[in-house]
Enzyme design. Sequence first.
Site, PDB file in Angstrom:
ATOM      1  N   LYS A  13      -5.031  -5.918   7.432  1.00 51.21           N
ATOM      2  CA  LYS A  13      -4.357  -7.080   8.029  1.00 51.21           C
ATOM      3  C   LYS A  13      -4.129  -6.877   9.523  1.00 51.21           C
ATOM      4  O   LYS A  13      -4.392  -7.784  10.312  1.00 51.21           O
ATOM      5  CB  LYS A  13      -3.020  -7.343   7.341  1.00 51.21           C
ATOM      6  CG  LYS A  13      -3.117  -7.741   5.892  1.00 51.21           C
ATOM      7  CD  LYS A  13      -1.777  -8.047   5.277  1.00 51.21           C
ATOM      8  CE  LYS A  13      -0.746  -6.965   5.408  1.00 51.21           C
ATOM      9  NZ  LYS A  13      -0.984  -5.732   4.676  1.00 51.21           N
ATOM     10  N   ARG A  88       7.665 -13.341   1.521  1.00 49.81           N
ATOM     11  CA  ARG A  88       7.460 -12.411   0.420  1.00 49.81           C
ATOM     12  C   ARG A  88       7.899 -12.977  -0.916  1.00 49.81           C
ATOM     13  O   ARG A  88       7.591 -12.408  -1.952  1.00 49.81           O
ATOM     14  CB  ARG A  88       8.214 -11.105   0.681  1.00 49.81           C
ATOM     15  CG  ARG A  88       7.563 -10.291   1.762  1.00 49.81           C
ATOM     16  CD  ARG A  88       8.130  -8.910   1.796  1.00 49.81           C
ATOM     17  NE  ARG A  88       7.312  -8.097   2.685  1.00 49.81           N
ATOM     18  CZ  ARG A  88       7.728  -6.990   3.237  1.00 49.81           C
ATOM     19  NH1 ARG A  88       8.924  -6.555   2.990  1.00 49.81           N
ATOM     20  NH2 ARG A  88       6.930  -6.309   4.014  1.00 49.81           N
ATOM     21  N   ARG A 127      -9.157   8.612   5.627  1.00 47.85           N
ATOM     22  CA  ARG A 127      -9.126   8.333   7.070  1.00 47.85           C
ATOM     23  C   ARG A 127      -8.275   9.366   7.804  1.00 47.85           C
ATOM     24  O   ARG A 127      -7.314   9.910   7.271  1.00 47.85           O
ATOM     25  CB  ARG A 127      -8.648   6.910   7.357  1.00 47.85           C
ATOM     26  CG  ARG A 127      -7.185   6.650   7.158  1.00 47.85           C
ATOM     27  CD  ARG A 127      -6.849   5.196   7.446  1.00 47.85           C
ATOM     28  NE  ARG A 127      -5.444   4.940   7.159  1.00 47.85           N
ATOM     29  CZ  ARG A 127      -4.895   3.750   7.147  1.00 47.85           C
ATOM     30  NH1 ARG A 127      -5.630   2.684   7.404  1.00 47.85           N
ATOM     31  NH2 ARG A 127      -3.616   3.606   6.891  1.00 47.85           N
ATOM     32  N   ARG A 135      -1.997  10.911   8.766  1.00 47.97           N
ATOM     33  CA  ARG A 135      -0.609  10.473   8.692  1.00 47.97           C
ATOM     34  C   ARG A 135      -0.054  10.779   7.309  1.00 47.97           C
ATOM     35  O   ARG A 135      -0.765  10.708   6.306  1.00 47.97           O
ATOM     36  CB  ARG A 135      -0.517   8.961   8.949  1.00 47.97           C
ATOM     37  CG  ARG A 135      -0.958   8.561  10.314  1.00 47.97           C
ATOM     38  CD  ARG A 135      -0.969   7.083  10.576  1.00 47.97           C
ATOM     39  NE  ARG A 135      -0.507   6.210   9.513  1.00 47.97           N
ATOM     40  CZ  ARG A 135      -0.657   4.899   9.513  1.00 47.97           C
ATOM     41  NH1 ARG A 135      -1.262   4.298  10.497  1.00 47.97           N
ATOM     42  NH2 ARG A 135      -0.207   4.175   8.515  1.00 47.97           N
ATOM     43  N   ARG A 146       3.405   2.769  -1.905  1.00 46.35           N
ATOM     44  CA  ARG A 146       3.410   1.587  -1.040  1.00 46.35           C
ATOM     45  C   ARG A 146       2.743   0.405  -1.745  1.00 46.35           C
ATOM     46  O   ARG A 146       3.180  -0.740  -1.610  1.00 46.35           O
ATOM     47  CB  ARG A 146       2.696   1.896   0.278  1.00 46.35           C
ATOM     48  CG  ARG A 146       3.467   2.887   1.148  1.00 46.35           C
ATOM     49  CD  ARG A 146       2.674   3.362   2.333  1.00 46.35           C
ATOM     50  NE  ARG A 146       2.375   2.272   3.254  1.00 46.35           N
ATOM     51  CZ  ARG A 146       1.338   2.280   4.095  1.00 46.35           C
ATOM     52  NH1 ARG A 146       0.503   3.300   4.134  1.00 46.35           N
ATOM     53  NH2 ARG A 146       1.148   1.274   4.914  1.00 46.35           N
TER      54      ARG A 146
END
Length: 192
Positions: A13, A88, A127, A135, A146
């Site tokens: 996004k 949401r 990644r 991260r 998540r």
Amino acid sequence: MNIILLGPPGAGKGTQAKRLEQKFGLKQISTGDMLRAEVAAGTAIGREAKAIMEQGQFVPDPIIVEMIQNRIGQADCSQGFILDGFPRTESQAEALDSMLAKRELTIDAVILLDVSEEQLVERIASRTSEDGTRRKDDEPEVVRSRLKVYRDQTAPILPYYEREGRLRRIDGMQSVEAVGTALDDLLVPVSR
């Protein structure tokens, strides 16, 4: 042109919103960023939101909708906006539609970047940042957590837009370029 961009964390996004900002002159609006900015600026809304957040509560819909209303009235949103992180819930979607109607505005496109969660976990886990590190929130367990939050808190909004025939799905597992092309194909007719 006003867009809602939906999809789980890691679906692309943010990448696509930046591209759409440049291509169409839109402004990405992140409610999380807006809340932090209001709190930092010490505005009346920011003070109210800070007190609520410090109690561990969610900021009520009327405050968020008022922040969005104030934000979309700024000059950099004159060509339109991309909402990221809002709405949401169905009640938030209804409040947003009502606020926009009062301003004689509408949401022109509600777009879901549809992804396979397992493939997404693999993609994010593989990644690395430009400096070669990874991260902490890209660890598979964190990504799965998540995604669960997304399923529980954000995905329930999809039926609202589906019932109204406003939801469009794009295969978010394609390359960044292919997703961008699919978005352009969907949005160019809307932008006229």
